[in-house]
Design a protein around this motif. Structure first.
Motif, mmCIF file in Angstrom:
data_model
loop_
_atom_site.group_PDB
_atom_site.id
_atom_site.type_symbol
_atom_site.label_atom_id
_atom_site.label_comp_id
_atom_site.label_asym_id
_atom_site.label_seq_id
_atom_site.Cartn_x
_atom_site.Cartn_y
_atom_site.Cartn_z
ATOM 1 N N ILE B 115 -4.737 -41.284 -38.860
ATOM 2 C CA ILE B 115 -5.972 -40.891 -38.440
ATOM 3 C C ILE B 115 -6.419 -39.697 -38.598
ATOM 4 N N ILE B 116 -5.760 -38.598 -38.671
ATOM 5 C CA ILE B 116 -6.146 -37.381 -39.031
ATOM 6 C C ILE B 116 -6.328 -37.133 -40.405
ATOM 7 N N TYR B 187 -11.141 -35.701 -31.284
ATOM 8 C CA TYR B 187 -9.757 -36.249 -31.297
ATOM 9 C C TYR B 187 -8.730 -35.219 -31.146
ATOM 10 N N ILE B 188 -8.941 -33.972 -31.679
ATOM 11 C CA ILE B 188 -7.475 -33.305 -31.668
ATOM 12 C C ILE B 188 -6.961 -33.113 -30.285
ATOM 13 N N PRO B 189 -7.686 -32.636 -29.210
ATOM 14 C CA PRO B 189 -7.056 -32.213 -28.078
ATOM 15 C C PRO B 189 -5.985 -33.423 -27.411
ATOM 16 N N HIS B 193 -2.191 -33.215 -33.055
ATOM 17 C CA HIS B 193 -2.764 -31.936 -33.751
ATOM 18 C C HIS B 193 -3.275 -30.965 -32.947
ATOM 19 N N ARG B 194 -3.286 -31.342 -31.542
ATOM 20 C CA ARG B 194 -3.399 -30.129 -30.784
ATOM 21 C C ARG B 194 -2.683 -28.915 -31.064
ATOM 22 N N HIS B 195 -1.755 -29.138 -31.987
ATOM 23 C CA HIS B 195 -0.729 -27.732 -31.944
ATOM 24 C C HIS B 195 -1.759 -26.972 -32.758
ATOM 25 N N MET B 196 -2.741 -27.612 -33.563
ATOM 26 C CA MET B 196 -3.472 -26.502 -34.138
ATOM 27 C C MET B 196 -4.138 -25.253 -33.320
ATOM 28 N N LEU B 197 -4.333 -25.704 -32.100
ATOM 29 C CA LEU B 197 -4.621 -24.867 -30.867
ATOM 30 C C LEU B 197 -3.587 -24.321 -30.251
ATOM 31 N N LEU B 198 -2.478 -24.845 -29.972
ATOM 32 C CA LEU B 198 -1.591 -24.452 -29.098
ATOM 33 C C LEU B 198 -0.510 -23.576 -29.900
ATOM 34 N N GLU B 245 5.319 -32.821 -33.337
ATOM 35 C CA GLU B 245 6.374 -34.079 -33.524
ATOM 36 C C GLU B 245 6.690 -34.002 -35.111
ATOM 37 N N CYS B 246 7.147 -32.885 -35.570
ATOM 38 C CA CYS B 246 7.414 -32.705 -37.087
ATOM 39 C C CYS B 246 8.949 -33.247 -37.107
#
Ligand SMILES: Cc1cc2nc3c(=O)[nH]c(=O)nc-3n(C[C@H](O)[C@H](O)[C@H](O)COP(=O)(O)OP(=O)(O)OC[C@H]3O[C@@H](n4cnc5c(N)ncnc54)[C@H](O)[C@@H]3O)c2cc1C
Ligand code: SF4
Ligand code: SF4
Lengths: 321, 618, 258
Positions: B115-116, B187-189, B193-198, B245-246
Motif C-alpha cells: 500500500i505504501i 495511513y502512516i501512524p 511506516h510509522r518508523h519514519m517518525l519514530l 518489520e525489516c
C-alpha cells in the motif's frame, strides 16, 4: 544359636530368584556355624509350599494378613520367628520387602545389620562381609558379631542348588499380633503393556556412531533381543533417525540406571556419560583403546563390534555357556 | 498507558552522534541491496518534502511560494531528479519484496508495504504530471529546471494538448497529489511506516549502557521480572512501535535459523500488538510470548547488532525470562543445571572440591591465589575446569603461561561459575549469590589483573560485577597470549602454513570487542585465516549461550553449531576450525561428531595452535 | 498433620575416589557433601502434602558441616520450621542406624504424626532409617514409597514400588514412618532470591534427648572395587571376549529372563 534363617519372598510364579540367592549366602554361614538353613515362607493361604532347593527346613506360616505383602505383617512374623529360633544369622535379599523388613527386625531384635552384601564369610564367631556403598562405587569390608541380620545384593550370589534331601516342612502358627494389624493392603498396579520408558529398563544395549550405518542397527537389535534388553543410542544415532528420540541416552536424552549397560561404538562424551554412569554393570566395546567411555566402564573390550556382536548372539542363541 | 521510567535523557552529544550514524545508514548498508534502495527512498523523501511544503503552503497561505528561495529553479530541479530516484528506489523495493522475497520478510506485514509503495508512486507521479501540465499551460517553473516534467510536457504538446486543458488537468493532478499526501499522512501512524517518525527518536533514546550489562537499579535491588505491559519501560514500548518489520534481526537469529519458535522480529511485533490491544495488566508471558520462545534465545545479540533502529530485544527477553523463573516454569534440564549451580557452583553438578583437579596432570603446582599474591589471577570457568575435553586445553594454557614465565594462580575450589548465563536465564537471585561469592573470594586475593579463558566469565567480571561495586582489570587469554608473544616472552617458531577459519564467540566479540587479538595470534602462529561470511560483529552463535547449553535441543531442525560447521566446510580449504571459548570446543566438537565430518575439519583451541607454534621454537 | 522430614548429607563422589589414610573412610579432600537424593524427594513430598492438605512441615538434621545451609534451603522450599539436632558423638558421619534413637526422640518431642525420610542413603550399610524408626517408635512404616495420599485425616494411602514397575497401594494409620523413593511430583526449583532470603534465617539448634546407639559392627576396610578404578580389560579375540562377557552376565544372573 547356629542356624540361619532365610526370609523367602513369594512372587506370582513362586519364589523370587533373589531369595534363592539369599539361601546360598545363608548356606555359607550355616556351614561355618554348623547349623541348618531354615527358610521362612509366609503366605496368605495354606496352599502348597513352592519348591525350594538348598534349605534344610521350611517353616511355613499362614494367615490371611500375609497374603498380600505389607511390611507390618511380614515383619511381625519374621521377628516372631527370630525370637523363637535365636538364629546365628537372618538372611534377606535387598528388594523392597528386604528393605522394609531387615532394618525393622534388626532393631526389634536388637541385632546388628549389614546391608548390600556381595560376599559373606564367618570365622571365629564373627561375620565378615563385603558390602556395596555408593551404588557399588565403594566396597566396605564389615565385621559384625553373630547373631546378625544380613541383606544381600541381588545378583551377587548364585541361586541355591539342591542338597538332595527334600526339606522338612513345618507349619507354624502366626503370631497373635497379625489379628490386629494397622496397615492394610489396598490393591496392586502393574505397568501398562506397550508403555515404554528407557529409564526403567533393566538392561540396555546402547549403540554409538561406531555402528556406522542404518543397516547395521538390525544386528544390534538382534543382540538386544537375545539379551532381553532395550536398544538405545547416543545422540548422533538418534540425530540420524536410526532410533527414536525416546531411546537417546545422555544429558539431553534419558538418564538411565540399568542393571546392565552394554555400549557398542560409543565414545563416551561427558554428555553421554552423565546419562549412564551410574548403571550397575557397564560393559564397553570400542575399537579405540583410548575411548573415554572406558573410564566409567567396569569391563572394557577393545575390538570391532562387528566381530563381537555376532559372536555374542551366536552364544546367546545356543543357550547359556 | 502506565509504564516504567527509563533513564534515556543523558549524554545528548553521544545520542546525536548515533542518530547521525543511523541517518548515514551505517547499519542498513551492511545489506547492500536494501541499504541502497532505502537510502534512495530516504533521501528522496526529504527532497520531495519540499514539494509537499509547496503544495500545502500555497493553499493554506495564499501567496506562499518557494520561488524566492529557488522553488522554480534548483529546488524544482532537485524535485524532478529525486522523483526518478524515488521511483527507482520503490521499484527496487517492490522487486525485492515481490520477486526476490528474502526470508527475513516472512511474518512481516507485506500488504502494508505494498500500500505504501502505491501511495508513494501516486504522490510522485501526480507531482510530475502536475508540473508537466503546468509547463504545457505555460505557468510554473521553466522547463530547463524541470527536465523530467518538461519531457512529459513535450509529449503532451506533441499530442496537441491545449494550454486550457492542461491548466484544468494541472488542477486535477494538484488535488490528486494533495489527496494522496493526505492519505499517506493518515495511513502512516497505523502502519509499520510509522518508523519514519519514530526511528529517529528510537535511535536517539537508545541504551548507552555497556552492552554486556543487564542494568540493575541498585546493588540491593535486582531488575524486576517483566510480566505485563505495566512492567515495561516507555522505551520498550517505543521500540515496538518503531520496528520497521525489516526482518534483519530474524535473518541473523540462530534460534530462528535452528527452527525454534523465536523470531526477534515477531517478538517485537507481537509485543506491540499486545500493548495496543490488551489491557495494561494482561499477562504477556504465556498468552502473547510463549515460554518456548523465551527459552530459545541464546542471548547472542546478533539481532540488536543489526537492527537499523536500535531496538533492544534482549532486555525484554531476559526480563520476561525472569517472570518464568519466578513462576517456576523451568524445563527439567535447565532446572538440573540451576540446582547444580546452587549446590556446587557449577552447572555439571560435580563437587566444587573437584574444580582444580585438572591441574593434577601438570608437571608443576599451580599457585593458590587465595594463599599467596600473584601477578595474574586466572579465572578458569566451569567448562575449562570440569569438562575432560577442555581440561586438556586448560593444561595447555597453563603450560603456555609457565613457558612465558607468568606468575599466575587460580582460586581452586573457591571459584564459582561467573553467573553470566545464569543472569541471562533470568535467575537474578542465583546470579547475585554467585557474583557475590566470587567477589568476596577475589577481594581476599592479591593480584594485578585477571585473565580468563572463558568469554562468558570475561563478560561477567569485566561488565557485570560492577553492579555490586567490584571492578577488575580483566583480559581474555587471547589478548593476554598476544601480549606475551608481542613482548617476546612467548616466542613462536616457524610452522607449516595452514588455512584455518575462526569463530568469533559472542561474548568475546560482539559483547567485548575482542575481534582482533585472536586473529593476530592465529597469524602469529603461522596460519592463514579464511573468514566465514558471518564473522566479527556478524558472527553466528554456536547455540550455547544464555543458558541454551543447559536445555534440550531436540526441537531444532538444525543445530546452530552444525549450521556453522557447514559454513566452515563450504569455505573449501579450512582445515581447522579455531575457537577461543571452552564451550565452543564442546559444541563444535559435538557438531563435527554429529555431522560425521571429523576427516574434513578439526576444532582446535587458540591455545593449542599457539602451543604447537611455541614448541617449534628452539 | 505435622510432618517431620529427616534429611541427611552424604558425600558427593566425583570421578575418581580415593581412600583416606587408615583405609576406613574416603579421602574427603576432593569431596563435597550433598543432600541425600532420596531425602530430597521426601522433602518434596512433605511440601506437596502441605500444599494439598495443609500440613505443618518440620525439617530436621543431625547437626554438622553444611547442615545449616541445607535446612535453610528446606525452608526456602516450603518447610515451616527446621531444627538441627546436636549430638555428642560427632566423630565422623553418624550412620542411619546410630541416629535412629535420636531421630525417634525428636519425632516424639515435636509431636510429628508422619515422618518422611529417603528410602535409603548411599552410606546406610548398617540399616535403613525409615524401618528402623518405625520399629523404635512402634509405628507402621513402608519403604520405597512413590506417593502419599491423605485419606480422612487419620489414615494415608501410600504407593509402594516393587521391581519391574509393579506397585501396591497400602493404607496406614497415622502416626507412620515412610521411606520415600520418589515424590509425587518432580522436585521443584527454588529461586535464588528465595534462597537468599532463607539464608538470613538462623536455624535453631536443639540438644538431642536420646543418645546415638550403634550395635557392635564396624567397617574394617574401605576400598574402591577394581572395576571402579578403571575398566577391567577383556582380552583376546572376539570369541574369547564373547565367552568372557557371557560369563560375567551369567555370574550376575543377567541372562535369565526377568
Ligand atoms: C549440549 C550437548 C548435549 C548433548 N547431549 C547428548 C546426549 O544426551 N547423549 C549423547 O549421547 N550425546 C550428547 N551430546 C553429544 C556428545 O558430545 C557426543 O558428540 C556424542 O555422545 C558422541 O556420540 P558417539 O559416541 O556415538 O559418537 P563418536 O564420538 O563419534 O564415537 C564413535 C565411537 O565408535 C568407535 N567405533 C567406530 N567404529 C567402531 C567399530 N567398528 N567397533 C567398535 N567401535 C567403533 C570409535 O572409536 C568412537 O569411539 C551432547 C552434546 C552437547 C554439546
Ligand atoms: S539474541 Fe540471538 S538468539 Fe536471541 S533473539 Fe537475538 S539473535 Fe536471536
Ligand atoms: S526489530 Fe529491528 S531488525 Fe528486527 S524487524 Fe524490527 S526494525 Fe528490523
Amino acid at each position: 544359636m547356629k542356624d540361619v534363617l532365610v526370609y523367602i519372598e513369594l512372587i506370582e510364579d513362586g519364589v523370587r530368584p533373589s531369595s534363592r540367592e539369599a539361601v546360598s549366602a545363608g548356606r555359607e554361614i550355616a556351614s561355618a556355624t554348623g547349623g541348618s538353613v531354615i527358610a521362612l515362607i509366609a503366605s496368605g493361604e495354606p496352599v502348597g509350599v513352592p519348591t525350594l532347593d538348598g534349605v534344610d527346613r521350611i517353616i511355613h506360616v499362614t494367615h490371611p494378613a500375609l497374603g498380600a505383602y505389607t511390611a507390618e505383617a511380614h515383619a511381625a512374623v519374621l521377628a516372631d520367628m527370630i525370637a523363637k529360633l535365636d538364629p546365628a544369622a537372618v538372611m534377606l535379599a535387598y528388594t523392597t520387602a528386604g528393605l522394609d523388613l531387615a532394618s525393622a527386625v534388626a532393631v526389634t531384635a536388637s541385632l546388628p545389620l549389614v546391608a548390600y552384601c556381595t560376599d559373606v564369610t564367618v570365622a571365629d564367631g564373627a561375620l565378615t562381609t563385603t558390602s556395596q556403598m555408593y551404588g557399588g562405587r565403594l566396597e566396605a569390608v564389615v565385621r559384625a558379631p553373630l547373631p546378625v541380620v544380613v541383606s544381600i545384593m541381588p545378583g551377587a550370589f548364585p541361586e541355591a542348588v539342591t542338597t538332595g534331601a527334600s526339606p522338612e516342612i513345618i507349619v507354624q502358627d502366626a503370631p497373635k499380633s497379625l489379628d490386629a494389624l494397622r496397615s492394610v493392603f489396598v490393591d496392586e498396579q502393574r505397568p501398562a503393556r506397550g508403555s515404554f520408558d528407557l529409564s526403567l529398563a533393566e538392561r540396555i544395549v546402547c549403540i554409538g556412531r561406531g555402528i556406522g550405518a542404518a543397516d547395521s542397527i538390525a544386528v544390534a537389535r538382534e543382540l538386544a533381543d537375545a539379551l532381553n534388553a532395550e536398544i538405545a543410542g547416543s545422540r548422533p544415532v538418534i540425530d540420524q533417525g536410526w532410533l527414536e528420540k525416546e531411546r537417546q541416552v545422555g544429558k539431553s536424552g534419558r538418564l538411565v540406571k540399568p542393571r546392565l549397560y552394554i555400549g557398542l561404538g560409543v565414545s563416551g562424551a561427558p554428555e553421554h556419560l552423565e546419562g549412564m554412569r551410574s548403571s550397575d554393570l557397564i560393559i564397553a566395546v570400542n575399537s579405540d583403546a583410548a575411548a573415554p567411555i572406558f573410564t566409567v566402564a567396569h569391563y572394557a573390550a577393545v575390538c570391532d563390534m562387528f566381530d563381537l556382536v555376532p559372536a555374542l548372539i551366536e552364544r546367546l542363541k545356543a543357550g547359556t555357556p | 498507558m502506565i509504564s516504567q521510567p527509563a533513564m534515556r535523557f543523558d549524554q545528548p552529544g553521544r545520542r546525536l552522534q548515533g542518530l547521525l550514524a543511523a541517518i548515514g545508514h551505517r547499519r542498513l548498508i551492511r545489506n547492500r541491496y536494501s541499504g541502497i534502495l532505502h537510502a534512495m527512498i530516504f533521501v528522496s523523501f526529504f527532497v520531495l518534502a519540499t514539494a509537499i511544503v509547496q503544495s500545502f503552503g500555497s493553499v493554506l497561505f495564499p501567496g506562499f511560494s518557494l520561488a524566492p528561495v529557488g522553488g522554480d529553479t534548483w529546488i524544482a530541479l532537485a524535485q524532478d531528479v529525486f522523483a526518478i530516484v524515488m521511483l527507482t528506489g520503490v521499484a527496487l523495493a517492490a522487486w525485492q519484496r515481490l520477486v526476490l522475497r528474502p526470508a527475513r520478510f516472512k511474518g512481516s506485514n507485506n500488504t502494508d508495504a505494498n500500500i505504501i509503495y502505491i501511495l508513494i508512486v501516486i504522490i510522485v507521479v501526480t507531482m510530475l504530471l502536475e508540473a508537466a501540465f503546468a509547463i504545457v499551460a505555460g505557468s510554473g517553473a521553466s522547463a530547463i529546471w524541470r527536465p523530467v516534467s518538461a519531457t512529459l510536457g513535450a509529449a503532451f504538446t506533441a499530442m496537441r494538448m491545449s494550454p486550457e486543458f492542461a491548466s484544468q488537468a494541472h488542477d486535477v493532478f494538484y488535488w490528486l497529489h494533495v489527496g494522496a499526501i493526505l492519505a499517506f499522512v493518515v495511513y502512516i501512524p497505523g502502519s509499520k511506516h510509522r518508523h519514519m517518525l519514530l526511528a529517529a527518536p528510537n535511535v536517539y533514546f537508545r541504551s548507552l549502557k555497556p552492552i554486556g550489562q543487564i542494568p540493575r537499579p541498585t546493588p540491593e535491588v535486582p531488575p524486576p521480572p517483566l510480566a505485563a505491559a505495566t512492567d515495561f519501560a516507555w522505551k520498550d514500548m517505543l521500540d515496538t512501535y518503531a520496528c520497521t518489520e525489516c526482518g534483519r534481526c530474524q535473518a541473523a537469529c540462530p534460534a530462528y535459523a535452528s527452527g525454534l519458535p523465536l523470531s526477534p522480529k515477531l517478538l517485537i511485533t507481537d509485543l506491540r500488538d499486545h500493548f495496543v490491544t490488551q489491557p495494561a495488566d494482561a499477562p504477556i508471558v504465556g498468552p502473547t510470548i510463549s515460554e518456548d520462545t523465551l527459552w530459545a534465545c541464546t542471548t547472542c545479540r546478533a539481532c540488536m547488532e543489526v537492527c537499523p533502529v536500535h531496538i533492544e530485544h534482549l532486555p525484554k527477553i531476559i526480563g520476561m525470562r525472569r517472570t518464568l523463573i519466578e513462576n517456576g516454569n523451568i524445563q527439567p534440564m535447565l532446572q538440573t543445571a540451576l540446582s547444580n549451580l546452587q549446590r556446587v557452583g557449577n552447572s555439571m553438578g560435580t563437587a566444587s572440591k573437584m574444580r582444580a583437579r585438572w591441574t593434577k596432570g601438570l608437571p608443576f603446582n599451580v599457585k593458590d591465589a587465595r594463599k599467596e599474591p600473584v601477578d595474574v589471577l586466572w579465572f578458569v570457568g566451569d567448562f575449562a575446569s570440569y569438562d575432560p575435553r577442555v581440561q586438556e586445553i586448560s593444561r595447555t594454557v597453563a603450560l603456555l603461561f609457565q613457558r612465558a614465565g607468568v606468575d599466575f594462580g587460580i582460586l581452586y575450589d573457591s571459584e564459582r561459575n561467573s553467573g553470566n548465563d545464569v543472569h541471562r536465564v533470568g535467575e537474578e537471585g542465583l546470579f547475585e549469590t554467585l557474583a557475590r561469592e566470587n567477589i568476596a573470594t577475589l577481594s581476599a586475593c592479591t593480584f594485578k589483573r585477571i585473565v580468563t579463558t572463558d568469554p562468558h566469565s570475561l563478560n561477567a567480571l569485566a561488565q557485570e560485577y560492577s553492579a555490586f561495586g567490584a571492578t577488575y582489570d580483566v583480559v581474555h587469554y587471547s589478548a593476554f597470549l598476544l601480549e606475551l608473544v608481542e613482548a617476546g616472552r612467548l616466542p613462536l617458531g616457524p610452522t607449516e602454513r595452514r588455512t584455518v577459519t575462526y569463530h568469533d564467540p559472542c561474548y568475546l566479540g560482539r559483547y567485548n570487542g575482542g575481534f582482533d587479538a585472536p586473529r593476530a595470534l592465529i597469524a602469529r602462529a603461522g596460519c592463514a585465516i579464511n573468514e566465514m561470511g558471518r564473522c566479527r560483529e556478524n558472527s553466528f552463535c554456536c547455540g550455547a549461550g544464555g543458558g541454551r547449553i543447559w536445555q534440550d535441543d531436540s526441537a531444532m531442525t538444525e543445530r546452530p553449531s552444525e549450521n556453522r560447521i557447514r559454513e566452515a566446510l563450504a569455505l573449501g580449504d579450512a582445515e581447522l576450525f579455531v575457537v577461543a571459548c571452552p564451550k565452543d570446543s564442546v559444541m563444535y566438537g559435538a557438531a563435527i561428531d554429529a555431522l560425521g565430518v571429523s576427516d574434513r575439519i578439526k576444532v582446535v583451541d587458540l591455545a593449542e595452535l599457539v602451543m604447537s607454534a611455541a614448541e617449534t621454537h628452539s | 498433620m505435622h510432618i517431620m522430614v529427616v534429611l541427611r548429607l552424604v558425600a558427593d563422589l566425583g570421578g575418581d575416589i580415593e581412600i583416606a589414610h587408615g583405609g576406613k573412610d574416603i579421602d574427603r579432600e576432593w569431596v563435597d557433601l550433598k543432600l541425600n537424593e532420596f531425602d530430597d524427594h521426601a522433602l518434596e513430598e512433605a511440601i506437596f502434602l502441605k500444599e494439598i492438605v495443609g500440613a505443618k512441615v518440620t525439617a530436621i538434621m543431625i547437626d554438622g558441616d553444611g547442615v545449616e545451609r541445607s535446612l535453610q534451603t528446606a525452608l526456602a522450599r516450603g518447610a515451616d520450621e527446621a531444627r538441627r539436632i546436636a549430638v555428642d558423638d560427632t566423630d565422623g558421619p553418624i550412620s542411619s542406624r546410630a541416629m535412629t534413637p535420636v531421630v525417634a526422640a525428636a519425632a516424639a518431642e515435636l509431636g510429628a504424626d508422619l515422618v518422611l525420610t529417603g528410602v535409603q542413603s548411599p552410606e546406610d550399610i548398617f540399616g535403613q532409617l525409615a524401618p528402623s524408626l518405625g520399629a523404635v517408635l512402634g509405628w507402621p512404616q513402608a519403604s520405597a514409597v512413590s506417593s502419599v495420599k491423605p485419606d480422612d485425616g487419620s489414615t494415608i494411602t501410600v504407593q509402594q514400588e516393587y521391581s519391574g514397575g509393579v506397585s501396591a497401594a497400602i493404607r496406614l494409620p497415622l502416626p507412620a514412618v515412610l521411606g520415600v523413593q520418589t515424590a509425587s511430583r518432580p522436585i521443584r526449583y527454588v529461586t535464588g532470591s528465595k534462597l537468599r532470603q532463607a539464608m538470613a534465617e538462623e536455624i535453631p539448634r536443639i540438644e538431642a534427648t536420646a543418645a546415638v546407639a550403634m550395635p557392635d559392627v564396624e567397617i574394617v576396610e574401605l576400598r574402591v572395587p577394581d572395576e571402579a578404578g578403571g575398566a577391567v580389560m577383556l582380552d583376546g579375540d572376539a570369541d574369547a571376549i564373547a565367552d568372557e562377557i557371557l560369563r560375567l552376565l551369567a555370574d550376575r544372573a543377567l541372562l535369565q529372563v526377568c
